[in-house]
Design a protein around this motif. Structure first.
Motif, PDB file in Angstrom:
ATOM      1  N   ALA A   9     -40.856  75.143  49.082  1.00 49.64           N
ATOM      2  CA  ALA A   9     -41.765  74.034  48.764  1.00 49.64           C
ATOM      3  C   ALA A   9     -41.858  73.016  49.888  1.00 49.64           C
ATOM      4  O   ALA A   9     -42.759  72.183  49.897  1.00 49.64           O
ATOM      5  CB  ALA A   9     -41.304  73.345  47.478  1.00 49.64           C
TER       6      ALA A   9
ATOM      7  N   GLU B 114     -48.884  71.786  47.705  1.00 43.68           N
ATOM      8  CA  GLU B 114     -48.772  72.106  46.281  1.00 43.68           C
ATOM      9  C   GLU B 114     -47.758  71.237  45.551  1.00 43.68           C
ATOM     10  O   GLU B 114     -47.864  71.050  44.336  1.00 43.68           O
ATOM     11  CB  GLU B 114     -48.391  73.584  46.081  1.00 43.68           C
TER      12      GLU B 114
ATOM     13  N   THR C 157     -41.473  76.590  42.729  1.00 40.85           N
ATOM     14  CA  THR C 157     -42.057  76.815  44.050  1.00 40.85           C
ATOM     15  C   THR C 157     -40.983  77.044  45.098  1.00 40.85           C
ATOM     16  O   THR C 157     -40.398  76.086  45.601  1.00 40.85           O
ATOM     17  CB  THR C 157     -42.933  75.611  44.470  1.00 40.85           C
TER      18      THR C 157
END
Length: 189
Positions: A95, A118, A92
């Motif tokens: 992030a 996430e 990711t």
């Protein structure tokens, strides 16, 4: 809506910005890389600050207020030699964000973190803040750094406790609100 200031503008200016960004310290951990912010990271930054995730940081903010915050912490690198890092996790990019930074009213630099939804709950906050704190102590030569935490932010309080930070009543007395101040102290060698 994307404002013109949020867009990448190819050319000599963009190349100069990339060269400057390449001079910022990169912090590598087991699962993360913390690097200088780039213009395309702002969308993730705004996604956090303009959402309910920012409730403990005075938000949700407007997109232009998020831009002001993002540019403030990015400018800290030029003004103070520390600032905002973008956290890239292995799967990711963008992030979240970690920082050693100043807001205008802060009596001393703050160590802070905020993640995208996430990646929350994977231990990234702890891992990133350990790296940032080590940078503050080992590279910048600081003996301590604070984290400002809203009293109702129980997850952040648990994180500060896990990191070994302790509330600082003297620093809290200097503030005009009920913010908790958690102090991280450099361990004696």
């Amino acid at each position: 809506m994307t404002a013109p200031c949020e867009r990448h503008i190819p050319g000599p200016g963009a190349r100069a910005a990339a060269r400057l960004g390449g001079r910022l310290p990169v912090l590598d951990t087991r699962r993360l890389q913390l690097r200088g912010p780039r213009i395309y990271d702002f969308d993730a930054y705004a996604g956090i600050l303009c959402s309910d995730r920012a409730v403990h940081m005075g938000g949700p903010a407007t997109r232009d207020a998020a831009w002001a915050d993002f540019t403030n912490y990015t400018a800290c690198w030029l003004l103070h030699g520390f600032g905002l890092w973008t956290i890239d996790a292995s799967t990711t990019p963008s992030a979240g964000f970690a920082l050693l930074g100043f807001e205008y009213e802060d009596p001393e630099p703050e160590m802070g973190i905020f993640l995208t939804p996430e990646v929350e709950g994977q231990g990234y906050a702890f891992e990133a803040l350990e790296a940032v704190r080590s940078h503050a102590f080992d590279v910048l030569g600081w003996d301590s750094v604070v984290s400002y935490v809203a009293p109702e932010n129980t997850r952040c309080i648990a994180l500060m406790t896990r990191l070994g930070a302790r509330r600082d009543a003297v620093a809290e007395a200097e503030l005009t609100d009920q913010t908790h101040v958690y102090r991280h102290i450099k361990e004696a060698a």
